[in-house]
Motif scaffolding. Structure first.
Motif, PDB file in Angstrom:
ATOM      1  N   SER A   2       0.839  -1.205   0.000  1.00 56.04           N
ATOM      2  CA  SER A   2       0.000   0.000   0.000  1.00 56.04           C
ATOM      3  C   SER A   2       0.873   1.254   0.000  1.00 56.04           C
ATOM      4  O   SER A   2       2.070   1.202   0.314  1.00 56.04           O
ATOM      5  N   SER A   3       0.256   2.381  -0.314  1.00 55.48           N
ATOM      6  CA  SER A   3       0.980   3.659  -0.264  1.00 55.48           C
ATOM      7  C   SER A   3       1.541   3.908   1.129  1.00 55.48           C
ATOM      8  O   SER A   3       2.682   4.355   1.284  1.00 55.48           O
ATOM      9  N   MET A   4       0.743   3.607   2.154  1.00 57.17           N
ATOM     10  CA  MET A   4       1.202   3.839   3.525  1.00 57.17           C
ATOM     11  C   MET A   4       2.417   2.964   3.825  1.00 57.17           C
ATOM     12  O   MET A   4       3.389   3.436   4.443  1.00 57.17           O
ATOM     13  N   GLU A   5       2.388   1.720   3.391  1.00 58.06           N
ATOM     14  CA  GLU A   5       3.527   0.828   3.620  1.00 58.06           C
ATOM     15  C   GLU A   5       4.779   1.325   2.896  1.00 58.06           C
ATOM     16  O   GLU A   5       5.882   1.280   3.440  1.00 58.06           O
ATOM     17  N   LYS A   6       4.611   1.832   1.681  1.00 55.02           N
ATOM     18  CA  LYS A   6       5.747   2.373   0.924  1.00 55.02           C
ATOM     19  C   LYS A   6       6.328   3.607   1.608  1.00 55.02           C
ATOM     20  O   LYS A   6       7.546   3.767   1.691  1.00 55.02           O
ATOM     21  N   ILE A   7       5.458   4.475   2.090  1.00 58.35           N
ATOM     22  CA  ILE A   7       5.905   5.683   2.791  1.00 58.35           C
ATOM     23  C   ILE A   7       6.669   5.302   4.056  1.00 58.35           C
ATOM     24  O   ILE A   7       7.759   5.815   4.320  1.00 58.35           O
ATOM     25  N   ASN A   8       6.101   4.395   4.837  1.00 54.04           N
ATOM     26  CA  ASN A   8       6.748   3.978   6.083  1.00 54.04           C
ATOM     27  C   ASN A   8       8.084   3.288   5.808  1.00 54.04           C
ATOM     28  O   ASN A   8       9.057   3.502   6.541  1.00 54.04           O
ATOM     29  N   LYS A   9       8.149   2.476   4.769  1.00 55.63           N
ATOM     30  CA  LYS A   9       9.404   1.800   4.411  1.00 55.63           C
ATOM     31  C   LYS A   9      10.473   2.829   4.055  1.00 55.63           C
ATOM     32  O   LYS A   9      11.603   2.754   4.541  1.00 55.63           O
ATOM     33  N   PHE A  10      10.111   3.797   3.218  1.00 50.79           N
ATOM     34  CA  PHE A  10      11.050   4.851   2.830  1.00 50.79           C
ATOM     35  C   PHE A  10      11.555   5.597   4.063  1.00 50.79           C
ATOM     36  O   PHE A  10      12.755   5.803   4.244  1.00 50.79           O
ATOM     37  N   ARG A  11      10.614   6.000   4.933  1.00 51.99           N
ATOM     38  CA  ARG A  11      10.962   6.739   6.153  1.00 51.99           C
ATOM     39  C   ARG A  11      11.825   5.902   7.089  1.00 51.99           C
ATOM     40  O   ARG A  11      12.855   6.356   7.574  1.00 51.99           O
ATOM     41  N   ASP A  12      11.424   4.657   7.302  1.00 56.21           N
ATOM     42  CA  ASP A  12      12.117   3.820   8.275  1.00 56.21           C
ATOM     43  C   ASP A  12      13.517   3.423   7.810  1.00 56.21           C
ATOM     44  O   ASP A  12      14.428   3.295   8.627  1.00 56.21           O
ATOM     45  N   GLU A  13      13.700   3.249   6.504  1.00 59.98           N
ATOM     46  CA  GLU A  13      15.039   2.934   5.987  1.00 59.98           C
ATOM     47  C   GLU A  13      16.019   4.070   6.263  1.00 59.98           C
ATOM     48  O   GLU A  13      17.225   3.851   6.345  1.00 59.98           O
ATOM     49  N   ARG A  14      15.512   5.270   6.429  1.00 59.62           N
ATOM     50  CA  ARG A  14      16.342   6.448   6.677  1.00 59.62           C
ATOM     51  C   ARG A  14      16.344   6.873   8.152  1.00 59.62           C
ATOM     52  O   ARG A  14      16.949   7.877   8.509  1.00 59.62           O
ATOM     53  N   ASN A  15      15.619   6.123   8.980  1.00 63.64           N
ATOM     54  CA  ASN A  15      15.513   6.429  10.408  1.00 63.64           C
ATOM     55  C   ASN A  15      15.013   7.854  10.632  1.00 63.64           C
ATOM     56  O   ASN A  15      15.551   8.610  11.435  1.00 63.64           O
ATOM     57  N   TRP A  16      13.944   8.219   9.931  1.00 64.29           N
ATOM     58  CA  TRP A  16      13.388   9.571  10.005  1.00 64.29           C
ATOM     59  C   TRP A  16      12.141   9.681  10.876  1.00 64.29           C
ATOM     60  O   TRP A  16      11.653  10.787  11.105  1.00 64.29           O
ATOM     61  N   ARG A  17      11.620   8.566  11.378  1.00 66.19           N
ATOM     62  CA  ARG A  17      10.378   8.643  12.150  1.00 66.19           C
ATOM     63  C   ARG A  17      10.502   9.625  13.312  1.00 66.19           C
ATOM     64  O   ARG A  17       9.556  10.345  13.628  1.00 66.19           O
ATOM     65  N   ILE A  65       1.898  12.670   1.031  1.00 62.59           N
ATOM     66  CA  ILE A  65       2.811  11.844   1.828  1.00 62.59           C
ATOM     67  C   ILE A  65       2.808  12.308   3.284  1.00 62.59           C
ATOM     68  O   ILE A  65       2.646  11.503   4.212  1.00 62.59           O
ATOM     69  N   TYR A  66       2.972  13.610   3.506  1.00 65.18           N
ATOM     70  CA  TYR A  66       2.962  14.111   4.884  1.00 65.18           C
ATOM     71  C   TYR A  66       1.592  13.904   5.537  1.00 65.18           C
ATOM     72  O   TYR A  66       1.505  13.603   6.729  1.00 65.18           O
ATOM     73  N   SER A  67       0.526  14.038   4.765  1.00 62.68           N
ATOM     74  CA  SER A  67      -0.816  13.797   5.308  1.00 62.68           C
ATOM     75  C   SER A  67      -0.984  12.338   5.711  1.00 62.68           C
ATOM     76  O   SER A  67      -1.510  12.045   6.790  1.00 62.68           O
ATOM     77  N   TYR A  68      -0.546  11.437   4.866  1.00 61.01           N
ATOM     78  CA  TYR A  68      -0.625  10.011   5.205  1.00 61.01           C
ATOM     79  C   TYR A  68       0.205   9.698   6.435  1.00 61.01           C
ATOM     80  O   TYR A  68      -0.193   8.883   7.276  1.00 61.01           O
ATOM     81  N   MET A  69       1.363  10.325   6.546  1.00 64.89           N
ATOM     82  CA  MET A  69       2.199  10.087   7.724  1.00 64.89           C
ATOM     83  C   MET A  69       1.498  10.546   8.997  1.00 64.89           C
ATOM     84  O   MET A  69       1.565   9.870  10.032  1.00 64.89           O
ATOM     85  N   MET A  70       0.800  11.679   8.921  1.00 58.65           N
ATOM     86  CA  MET A  70       0.077  12.166  10.094  1.00 58.65           C
ATOM     87  C   MET A  70      -1.077  11.226  10.434  1.00 58.65           C
ATOM     88  O   MET A  70      -1.303  10.913  11.613  1.00 58.65           O
ATOM     89  N   VAL A  71      -1.791  10.779   9.420  1.00 66.83           N
ATOM     90  CA  VAL A  71      -2.877   9.817   9.621  1.00 66.83           C
ATOM     91  C   VAL A  71      -2.342   8.576  10.333  1.00 66.83           C
ATOM     92  O   VAL A  71      -2.939   8.078  11.287  1.00 66.83           O
ATOM     93  N   ASP A  72      -1.207   8.086   9.869  1.00 67.02           N
ATOM     94  CA  ASP A  72      -0.602   6.892  10.462  1.00 67.02           C
ATOM     95  C   ASP A  72      -0.183   7.151  11.907  1.00 67.02           C
ATOM     96  O   ASP A  72      -0.457   6.338  12.787  1.00 67.02           O
ATOM     97  N   ASN A  73       0.463   8.284  12.162  1.00 71.03           N
ATOM     98  CA  ASN A  73       0.884   8.626  13.528  1.00 71.03           C
ATOM     99  C   ASN A  73      -0.292   8.627  14.492  1.00 71.03           C
ATOM    100  O   ASN A  73      -0.161   8.236  15.647  1.00 71.03           O
ATOM    101  N   LEU A  74      -1.433   9.130  14.022  1.00 70.29           N
ATOM    102  CA  LEU A  74      -2.602   9.292  14.879  1.00 70.29           C
ATOM    103  C   LEU A  74      -3.535   8.077  14.852  1.00 70.29           C
ATOM    104  O   LEU A  74      -4.614   8.107  15.440  1.00 70.29           O
ATOM    105  N   ASN A  75      -3.101   7.011  14.167  1.00 64.25           N
ATOM    106  CA  ASN A  75      -3.898   5.785  14.053  1.00 64.25           C
ATOM    107  C   ASN A  75      -5.294   6.055  13.513  1.00 64.25           C
ATOM    108  O   ASN A  75      -6.290   5.532  14.029  1.00 64.25           O
TER     109      ASN A  75
END
Length: 108
Positions: A2-17, A65-75
């Motif tokens: 999913s888009s969310m999984e791709k975003i999280n993978k990109f972020r996590d590979e760079r340790n940006w969370r 991307i930033y909106s999806y990240m916020m959605v994910d952060n807030l569950n």
């Protein structure tokens, strides 16, 4: 994936969370939306669409991307929050008053 999984993978590979708290994500959404808006400054919509669709796509992707990240952060669930907002908007903007009309709901 999913888009969310791709975003999280990109972020996590760079340790940006650690940089992506809600405040900074909200700021980033606003900044990227401003960059999208800047593409249209002093130009017609048609001109920008004709000459800079790549820029529109890139800036829109950043906002999303930033909106999806916020959605994910807030569950949150994107489909649920959009459905709730559309329901609320349908009450504020009934078809019989708003169809073909660009007035704000409090101006009917």
């Amino acid at each position: 994936m999913s888009s969310m999984e791709k975003i999280n993978k990109f972020r996590d590979e760079r340790n940006w969370r650690k940089f992506h708290n809600e405040k900074d994500l909200a700021i980033s959404i606003s900044l990227e939306a401003s960059e999208l808006l800047e593409l249209f400054q002093w130009k017609s919509s048609d001109e920008v669409k004709k000459n800079n669709m790549n820029g529109i796509e890139e800036e829109l992707a950043d906002v999303l991307i930033y909106s999806y990240m916020m959605v994910d952060n807030l569950n949150l669930n994107v489909d649920e929050i959009i459905s709730k907002k559309l329901k609320k908007n349908s009450e504020k903007y009934p078809i019989n008053l708003s169809r073909g009309n660009n007035k704000k709901y409090n101006q009917f």
